[in-house]
Design a protein around this motif. Structure first.
Motif, PDB file in Angstrom:
ATOM      1  N   HIS A  24      -7.603   6.297  39.622  1.00  0.00           N
ATOM      2  CA  HIS A  24      -7.137   7.366  38.739  1.00  0.00           C
ATOM      3  C   HIS A  24      -5.679   7.645  39.061  1.00  0.00           C
ATOM      4  N   GLU A  25      -4.953   8.173  38.098  1.00  0.00           N
ATOM      5  CA  GLU A  25      -3.526   8.424  38.308  1.00  0.00           C
ATOM      6  C   GLU A  25      -3.272   9.477  39.393  1.00  0.00           C
ATOM      7  N   THR A  26      -4.251  10.330  39.696  1.00  0.00           N
ATOM      8  CA  THR A  26      -4.076  11.356  40.716  1.00  0.00           C
ATOM      9  C   THR A  26      -4.579  10.914  42.083  1.00  0.00           C
ATOM     10  N   HIS A  66      -4.632  17.075  42.741  1.00  0.00           N
ATOM     11  CA  HIS A  66      -5.494  17.634  41.699  1.00  0.00           C
ATOM     12  C   HIS A  66      -5.767  19.096  42.021  1.00  0.00           C
ATOM     13  N   TRP A  93     -13.526  12.108  32.611  1.00  0.00           N
ATOM     14  CA  TRP A  93     -12.168  12.053  32.058  1.00  0.00           C
ATOM     15  C   TRP A  93     -11.767  13.418  31.511  1.00  0.00           C
ATOM     16  N   PRO A  94     -10.514  13.877  31.722  1.00  0.00           N
ATOM     17  CA  PRO A  94      -9.369  13.116  32.248  1.00  0.00           C
ATOM     18  C   PRO A  94      -9.092  13.352  33.727  1.00  0.00           C
ATOM     19  N   ARG A  95     -10.069  13.827  34.477  1.00  0.00           N
ATOM     20  CA  ARG A  95      -9.797  14.162  35.872  1.00  0.00           C
ATOM     21  C   ARG A  95     -10.825  13.519  36.797  1.00  0.00           C
ATOM     22  N   VAL A  96     -10.620  13.704  38.085  1.00  0.00           N
ATOM     23  CA  VAL A  96     -11.618  13.318  39.074  1.00  0.00           C
ATOM     24  C   VAL A  96     -12.253  14.581  39.635  1.00  0.00           C
ATOM     25  N   TYR A 120     -15.011   9.566  39.251  1.00  0.00           N
ATOM     26  CA  TYR A 120     -13.777   9.201  38.543  1.00  0.00           C
ATOM     27  C   TYR A 120     -14.123   8.619  37.161  1.00  0.00           C
ATOM     28  N   PRO A 121     -13.191   8.660  36.211  1.00  0.00           N
ATOM     29  CA  PRO A 121     -13.468   8.109  34.880  1.00  0.00           C
ATOM     30  C   PRO A 121     -13.673   6.602  34.924  1.00  0.00           C
ATOM     31  N   ARG A 147     -13.945   2.716  33.580  1.00  0.00           N
ATOM     32  CA  ARG A 147     -13.155   1.883  32.673  1.00  0.00           C
ATOM     33  C   ARG A 147     -13.869   1.745  31.325  1.00  0.00           C
TER      34      ARG A 147
END
Length: 336
Positions: free
Chosen positions: A183-185, A197, A220-223, A237-238, A240
């Protein structure tokens, strides 16, 4: 806010993946009751599910008391999966067996973010946790049948595909790179998993050994995280491919399948890309309810549809076997 989870060699060796039905219950319920507008990735699903939940009163029951729209939610709703693919039944058994002191601690944490004691259900959980947890589990089962069971084959395929992909990436590139790509975070930095986060609270001093990674269709969009010693910390986590989850499945092989099953049953299978009742299908195709019921019974017996109680109705859904059958031979199931 940044949280850091340090890893020893033993922690890294104990890091594993799991697909958890209860994480899907928690994240999907929070998504449905959120106030930030319709969930764009899940709009098709939410439009079907929300009216059923409201009719059954599940929008204002135990789950609503334990899963706020944001912030902390009761950790006992997400027991540690003991296998990579636990059943809902196994996770509900773990919830029912939650020690009373843990229930009290987590209710205190819930009250710290809300008006304490405002919910009669929370008061009952405090006063009679064992009996109340039975009610919580029963409501989760009802929610599952209405909101997730008719779609579970599709959701499970997505989650399992994520696990298999990332397991392969671990083998090819190592765990550090895979952790950085969750995830981006989330990023892997010199033996520490760092999370940026608002609601993440995860540190090795407050967590057990290892790490449990849980792909989710609805996070999504977070963990989201769970840290309850001595259990290993969990990170949901989201998964794929979420963007393709609710896309209509291809039915390009209708003629070929109809030659085997018959045209009426094949058309019913094609329509069941979206779960529907006998009455809805009869109206759609101009058939008698008895005739549709006979076809659905045959398809269910062949493992091509599943049936799920939704109030006074029964919803029928296509299985993964039927998805594969209805997909053209030159394309993968789900169009991915």
């Amino acid at each position: 806010m940044e949280a850091g989870l340090s890893f020893s060699a033993a922690d890294l060796a104990q890091t594993r993946f799991a697909v958890s039905p209860m994480w899907e219950v928690v994240t999907s319920f929070r998504l449905l009751r959120g106030t930030e507008g319709e969930p764009p990735l899940h709009r098709r699903w939410a439009a079907q599910v929300w009216p059923r939940l409201a009719e059954a009163g599940l929008d204002r029951g135990w789950l609503a008391a334990l899963i706020p729209e944001r912030g902390y939610l009761a950790d006992f709703l997400n027991p540690t999966p003991m296998t990579p693919f636990p059943t809902l039944t196994a996770e509900l058994d773990a919830i029912r067996q939650t020690p009373a002191e843990r229930v009290q601690t987590e209710l205190d944490m819930l009250d710290a973010e809300r008006d304490p004691g405002r919910s009669p259900r929370i008061r009952l959980l405090r006063e009679a946790p064992e009996a109340a947890l039975q009610k919580v589990a029963a409501e989760i089962e009802a929610y599952w049948e209405l909101a997730l069971a008719p779609y579970w084959d599709r959701i499970r395929q997505l989650l399992e595909a994520d696990v298999f992909h990332r397991a392969r990436q671990v083998a090819e590139h190592g765990a550090g790179q895979v952790l950085s790509e969750l995830h981006e975070t989330v990023r892997w930095d010199d033996g520490t998993l760092r999370l940026v986060h608002r609601h993440c609270a995860l540190s090795r001093s407050e967590a057990g050994a290892g790490l449990l990674l849980v792909p989710s269709a609805f996070a999504w969009p977070r963990v989201l995280t769970r840290s309850v010693p001595p259990d290993p910390p969990q990170l949901a986590y989201p998964a794929r491919g979420i963007g393709t989850l609710w896309e209509p499945r291809s039915t390009g092989s209708i003629d070929a399948v109809a030659a085997v099953l018959g045209r009426s049953r094949t058309l019913l299978l094609a329509e069941l890309d979206t779960p529907a009742s006998t009455t809805q299908l009869a109206a759609q195709f101009g058939l008698s309810a008895a005739g549709v019921s006979q076809h659905l019974t045959a398809l269910r017996g062949a493992g091509l549809v599943t049936a799920h109680r939704a109030g006074r109705s029964v919803l029928y859904a296509r299985t993964a076997v039927a998805d594969a059958l209805m997909t053209p031979a030159d394309r993968p199931a789900g169009g991915r």
